[in-house]
Design a protein around this motif. Structure first.
Motif, short mmCIF file in Angstrom:
data_model
loop_
_atom_site.label_atom_id
_atom_site.label_comp_id
_atom_site.label_asym_id
_atom_site.label_seq_id
_atom_site.Cartn_x
_atom_site.Cartn_y
_atom_site.Cartn_z
N ILE A 1 11.94 115.09 104.60
CA ILE A 1 13.20 114.35 104.62
C ILE A 1 14.11 114.87 103.52
O ILE A 1 13.71 114.95 102.35
CB ILE A 1 12.95 112.84 104.43
CG1 ILE A 1 12.07 112.30 105.56
CG2 ILE A 1 14.26 112.07 104.34
CD1 ILE A 1 11.56 110.89 105.32
N TYR B 1 15.56 105.09 107.35
CA TYR B 1 15.96 106.38 107.90
C TYR B 1 14.89 106.91 108.86
O TYR B 1 13.69 106.76 108.63
CB TYR B 1 16.17 107.38 106.76
CG TYR B 1 16.63 108.75 107.20
CD1 TYR B 1 17.90 108.95 107.74
CD2 TYR B 1 15.78 109.85 107.09
CE1 TYR B 1 18.31 110.20 108.14
CE2 TYR B 1 16.19 111.11 107.49
CZ TYR B 1 17.46 111.28 108.02
OH TYR B 1 17.86 112.53 108.42
N ASP B 2 15.34 107.51 109.95
CA ASP B 2 14.43 108.09 110.94
C ASP B 2 13.58 109.19 110.29
O ASP B 2 14.11 110.09 109.65
CB ASP B 2 15.25 108.68 112.10
CG ASP B 2 14.36 109.16 113.23
OD1 ASP B 2 13.30 108.56 113.44
OD2 ASP B 2 14.73 110.15 113.90
N GLU C 1 17.38 113.58 103.43
CA GLU C 1 18.43 112.56 103.37
C GLU C 1 18.29 111.70 102.11
O GLU C 1 17.23 111.15 101.82
CB GLU C 1 18.34 111.67 104.61
CG GLU C 1 19.33 110.54 104.66
CD GLU C 1 20.73 111.01 105.01
OE1 GLU C 1 21.66 110.19 104.95
OE2 GLU C 1 20.89 112.21 105.35
N VAL D 1 19.05 108.30 99.72
CA VAL D 1 19.22 106.87 99.94
C VAL D 1 20.52 106.42 99.29
O VAL D 1 20.74 106.66 98.10
CB VAL D 1 18.05 106.07 99.35
CG1 VAL D 1 18.24 104.58 99.61
CG2 VAL D 1 16.73 106.54 99.92
N TRP E 1 13.58 107.79 100.48
CA TRP E 1 12.96 107.47 101.76
C TRP E 1 11.51 107.93 101.71
O TRP E 1 11.23 109.03 101.23
CB TRP E 1 13.69 108.15 102.91
CG TRP E 1 15.12 107.73 103.07
CD1 TRP E 1 16.22 108.51 102.99
CD2 TRP E 1 15.59 106.41 103.35
NE1 TRP E 1 17.36 107.78 103.19
CE2 TRP E 1 17.00 106.47 103.42
CE3 TRP E 1 14.97 105.17 103.55
CZ2 TRP E 1 17.80 105.36 103.67
CZ3 TRP E 1 15.75 104.06 103.80
CH2 TRP E 1 17.15 104.16 103.87
N THR F 1 24.63 108.52 107.29
CA THR F 1 25.25 108.44 108.61
C THR F 1 25.22 107.03 109.19
O THR F 1 25.81 106.79 110.24
CB THR F 1 24.54 109.38 109.60
OG1 THR F 1 23.15 109.04 109.65
CG2 THR F 1 24.69 110.83 109.15
N GLY F 2 24.54 106.11 108.51
CA GLY F 2 24.40 104.76 109.05
C GLY F 2 25.36 103.78 108.41
O GLY F 2 25.60 103.83 107.20
N TYR G 1 20.91 102.47 102.82
CA TYR G 1 21.57 103.11 103.95
C TYR G 1 21.31 104.61 103.92
O TYR G 1 21.08 105.19 102.86
CB TYR G 1 23.09 102.90 103.89
CG TYR G 1 23.55 101.47 103.77
CD1 TYR G 1 24.03 100.79 104.87
CD2 TYR G 1 23.54 100.81 102.54
CE1 TYR G 1 24.49 99.47 104.77
CE2 TYR G 1 23.98 99.50 102.43
CZ TYR G 1 24.46 98.83 103.54
OH TYR G 1 24.90 97.55 103.42
N SER G 2 21.41 105.22 105.08
CA SER G 2 21.49 106.68 105.15
C SER G 2 22.97 107.05 105.12
O SER G 2 23.84 106.20 105.26
CB SER G 2 20.83 107.20 106.44
OG SER G 2 21.55 106.74 107.57
#
Length: 235
Positions: free
Chosen positions: A129, A160-161, A131, A133, A214, A153-154, A150-151
């Motif tokens: 990962i 997060y996926d 991404e 946080v 994450w 993009t969210g 949150y990510s």
């Protein structure tokens, strides 16, 4: 038992299923089955708490002549609903099915179909990962704070996926740690993107220093990088 819903909805079917499942999670030496399957301590506490409330009520329910009442039945059905909701919110059985340590006995104990296991395990990514946080931290008084993760993009707080939780390192005081590798930091884990940190009233007027990332409990090697240091005054 590998047909129908994983968690039985009928009182007499739920009782042996859940009683056996909790005993199974607590079993194992030196590593319990709960630890082996990635169930964190807070989740195990909640799951065993349901069982503690269930047992005396089911004993009353079993005595048809003297203590089975509509109220007792309704309480038992409510517990079943709470267990189902807790599993859905925290993906307990899905995570057990996807665990690299899962066995045939695990699947039989938790009523997990082999096909579901195969489908889940095939979807596991091997890419770390990257991404970060993004967080909002809101002091609410009494030494407690609400945290939302949150990510990038969210727009809603969510895990997060590729992760199944958010891990955080923190310290309370007046001197900031120099990095996430600093000694003395407390490490915690949340399977929810929105949660409350209860640090106690003694922490009021001090600073919270905290890092986030994450995290994947089944594949820690894929977990994300630590965020930059976040600092918040505790009320």
């Amino acid at each position: 038992m590998t047909t129908g819903a994983r968690i039985p909805r009928g009182i007499d079917d739920f009782n042996p299923y859940y009683t056996n499942a909790i005993a199974y999670l607590l079993d194992g030496t030196p590593t319990t089955n709960a630890v082996r399957l990635g169930i964190i301590p807070d989740e195990l506490t909640q799951l065993t708490g349901f069982a503690t409330v269930w047992a005396p009520l089911y004993s009353k329910y079993s005595d048809k002549k003297n203590s089975r009442t509509t109220a007792v039945k309704d309480q038992l059905l409510e517990i079943i609903g709470n267990v189902v909701s807790f599993d859905q919110d925290n993906h307990i059985l899905d995570r057990i099915a996807a665990s690299p340590n899962v066995t045939i006995v695990d699947m039989e104990t938790f009523n997990i179909k082999k096909g579901s296991l195969q489908k889940t395990t095939k979807s596991v990514s091997s890419t770390p990962i990257n991404e970060p946080v993004t967080v909002t931290i809101q002091p609410i008084g009494g030494g407690s704070l609400t945290v939302k993760c949150y990510s990038t993009t969210g727009q809603r707080a969510s895990i997060y996926d590729g992760a199944d939780s958010v891990q955080y390192l923190y310290q309370v005081g007046d001197t900031a740690p120099v990095s996430a590798e600093a000694a003395g930091l407390t490490k915690e884990l949340s399977t929810k993107a929105s949660f409350t940190m209860a640090l106690g009233s003694a922490s009021s007027a001090k600073n919270l220093y905290i890092y986030f990332r994450w995290y994947n409990t089944k594949h820690p090697e894929l977990s994300g990088p630590w965020s930059s240091l976040q600092t918040t005054l505790i009320l």
